[in-house]
Design an enzyme around this catalytic site. Structure first.
Site, mmCIF file in Angstrom:
data_model
loop_
_atom_site.group_PDB
_atom_site.id
_atom_site.type_symbol
_atom_site.label_atom_id
_atom_site.label_comp_id
_atom_site.label_asym_id
_atom_site.label_seq_id
_atom_site.Cartn_x
_atom_site.Cartn_y
_atom_site.Cartn_z
ATOM 1 N N GLY A 73 47.023 -85.167 54.657
ATOM 2 C CA GLY A 73 48.390 -85.358 54.301
ATOM 3 C C GLY A 73 49.343 -84.348 55.171
ATOM 4 N N THR A 74 48.791 -83.381 55.622
ATOM 5 C CA THR A 74 49.489 -82.523 56.480
ATOM 6 C C THR A 74 49.884 -83.339 57.753
ATOM 7 O OG1 THR A 74 48.476 -80.218 55.618
ATOM 8 C CG2 THR A 74 49.372 -79.983 57.938
ATOM 9 N N ASN A 154 52.365 -79.509 43.925
ATOM 10 C CA ASN A 154 51.311 -78.932 43.726
ATOM 11 C C ASN A 154 51.107 -77.895 42.827
ATOM 12 O OD1 ASN A 154 52.759 -78.384 46.227
ATOM 13 N ND2 ASN A 154 51.035 -76.843 46.459
ATOM 14 N N GLN A 182 49.917 -85.176 45.801
ATOM 15 C CA GLN A 182 49.432 -84.774 44.261
ATOM 16 C C GLN A 182 49.578 -85.949 43.361
ATOM 17 O OE1 GLN A 182 47.791 -82.120 43.667
ATOM 18 N NE2 GLN A 182 48.089 -80.972 45.425
ATOM 19 N N SER A 202 46.577 -88.113 50.892
ATOM 20 C CA SER A 202 45.511 -87.397 51.418
ATOM 21 C C SER A 202 44.280 -87.798 50.116
ATOM 22 C CB SER A 202 45.541 -85.729 51.125
ATOM 23 O OG SER A 202 44.504 -85.103 51.647
ATOM 24 N N ALA A 203 43.242 -88.193 50.887
ATOM 25 C CA ALA A 203 41.901 -88.612 50.184
ATOM 26 C C ALA A 203 41.304 -87.625 49.087
ATOM 27 C CB ALA A 203 40.833 -89.221 51.085
ATOM 28 N N HIS A 204 41.343 -86.479 49.355
ATOM 29 C CA HIS A 204 40.719 -85.570 48.659
ATOM 30 C C HIS A 204 41.264 -85.215 47.317
ATOM 31 C CE1 HIS A 204 42.262 -81.318 49.653
ATOM 32 N NE2 HIS A 204 42.834 -82.104 50.796
ATOM 33 N N THR A 242 39.241 -91.581 68.194
ATOM 34 C CA THR A 242 38.357 -92.482 67.665
ATOM 35 C C THR A 242 38.354 -92.280 66.167
ATOM 36 O OG1 THR A 242 36.727 -92.612 69.447
ATOM 37 C CG2 THR A 242 35.879 -93.035 67.392
ATOM 38 N N CYS A 330 47.081 -68.276 50.368
ATOM 39 C CA CYS A 330 47.227 -68.539 51.480
ATOM 40 C C CYS A 330 45.650 -68.903 52.409
ATOM 41 C CB CYS A 330 47.786 -67.386 52.446
ATOM 42 S SG CYS A 330 46.454 -65.711 52.076
#
Length: 390
Positions: A73-74, A154, A182, A202-204, A242, A330
């Protein structure tokens, strides 16, 4: 000493890899081909990617051709939040407006000059101030504005009125991006219903692997002139390099699983979240539930017990076998002041004690019960100290 029985309640940080997804990742890891190669092995790798692309498109109501894979996502937010993001035939935005409670990847990852950036305030519930936004857009005149606001926060789980905001921005000729990291896989996310120009994933966050994410555009009528990663022209020249085919395949598998059980899982998590919240209120009647007056993700509970510091509480919960988060952390793992809570006007003394419980696919009623037991011990120690000091 930490207990051997662990209870993981930090799904907003990362949700554990689903077993079904792990099987897909392991299988695809063993494919030898490069997805850009024309031979049979390369075509097999490409097929895995395109299957995943279609699954992710279904999760957010998009078309597969408009899904661009990134490392997360970042990177996806960094890619799209640039003055060179534009509709075909139009000029790009000259100003960026960001919600005050955005994720750091938006606050610090965009590519606009500081003097061309503004912060949209939120109210005490964490909801975007649409009146402020309207006034700012009207004052901007003919200037094209790009607005970026999270669909779900989040830290607090608070959901934003993205569709209403998008209509307002488009009335003034602007563009809209929403960070749906989120929200996706937890509540219904439909790009067309939201009316945004782009969203990021984001997948995770919903049981997929770390290291896979995506930018989803509303159509193929957009372009980004300044790419972040240039090279071989993968992902329609949006993102060279790749592809991480195994992670992308896992991303697609997780998206498919999340979409299939979305309604039932949201109801299950809401029930567990409400149960956890009831335990907190019973144990500490003076506790603050952050964002309680707003619509929230069904899996997220952010709370503070007066007098309890997050740093101390996190250690105590961890020793009791409970994995939680504070309002913000952080990269070094140290608790720091939350800009989200500051923007909401939470008193500094309370903000320093905010803890976040975030549930997910692996969470059970037993997990919530263990959390309640640990919370009773942690809060009980605090109240005993208060009583002895009185």
């Amino acid at each position: 000493m930490a207990t051997s029985l662990r209870t993981y309640l930090d799904h907003n940080a990362t949700s554990p890899l689903r077993p079904e997804v792990a099987e897909v990742v392991l299988r695809v890891l063993q494919l030898p081909g490069n997805a850009s190669s024309v031979h049979a092995e390369g075509r097999a790798a490409r097929a895995e990617m395109e299957t995943a692309r279609a699954a992710i498109a279904r999760l957010v109501g998009s078309k597969a051709k408009n899904v661009i894979f990134t490392s997360g996502g970042t990177e996806a937010a960094n890619l799209v939040l640039t003055p060179s993001f534009r509709r075909l035939g139009q000029t790009g935005a000259t100003r960026l407006l960001i919600g005050a409670t955005e994720h750091p990847c938006v606050l610090h990852g965009h590519r606009f000059a500081a003097e061309r950036t503004g912060i949209i305030p939120v109210d005490g519930r964490g909801i975007l101030d649409l009146a402020w936004l309207r006034a700012h857009l009207e004052a901007a005149g003919g200037e094209r504005v790009l607005v970026s606001v999270q669909l779900a926060n989040n830290e607090t789980g608070v959901l934003q009125p993205i569709a209403e905001m998008a209509r307002l921005v488009h009335e003034h000729g602007g563009l809209v991006h929403t960070d749906a990291v989120q929200a996706a896989g937890r509540v219904p996310v439909d790009l067309q219903d939201l009316g945004v120009d782009a969203l990021t994933l984001s997948a995770h966050k919903f049981g997929g692997p770390k290291g896979a994410g995506g930018l989803v555009l509303a159509s193929d009528q957009y372009e980004i002139g300044e790419r972040l990663i240039r090279g071989g022209g993968q992902e329609k020249n949006y993102r060279a390099g790749t592809e991480n085919v195994a992670a992308i395949a896992g991303f697609g598998a997780a998206a498919e699983l999340a979409l299939a059980g979305l309604e039932q899982e949201a109801a299950r998590l809401r029930e567990l979240r409400d149960e956890a919240e009831a335990h907190v209120r019973r144990i500490a009647p003076d506790a603050l539930v952050v964002g309680a007056g707003a619509e929230r993700l069904p899996n997220t509970l952010a709370f503070a017990i007066p007098g309890l510091r997050a740093e101390t509480a996190l250690i105590a919960f961890d020793l009791a076998g409970i994995a939680l988060s504070s309002g913000s952390a952080c990269s070094s793992g140290k608790v720091k002041r939350s800009h989200v809570l500051d923007a909401m006007g939470v008193e500094p003394a309370l903000a320093e004690g905010v803890l976040r419980v975030s549930l997910g696919w692996s969470t059970t009623k037993e997990d919530v019960f263990r959390f309640a037991e640990a919370c009773e011990k942690v809060a009980g120690t605090l109240y005993k100290r208060k009583a002895s000091a009185a």
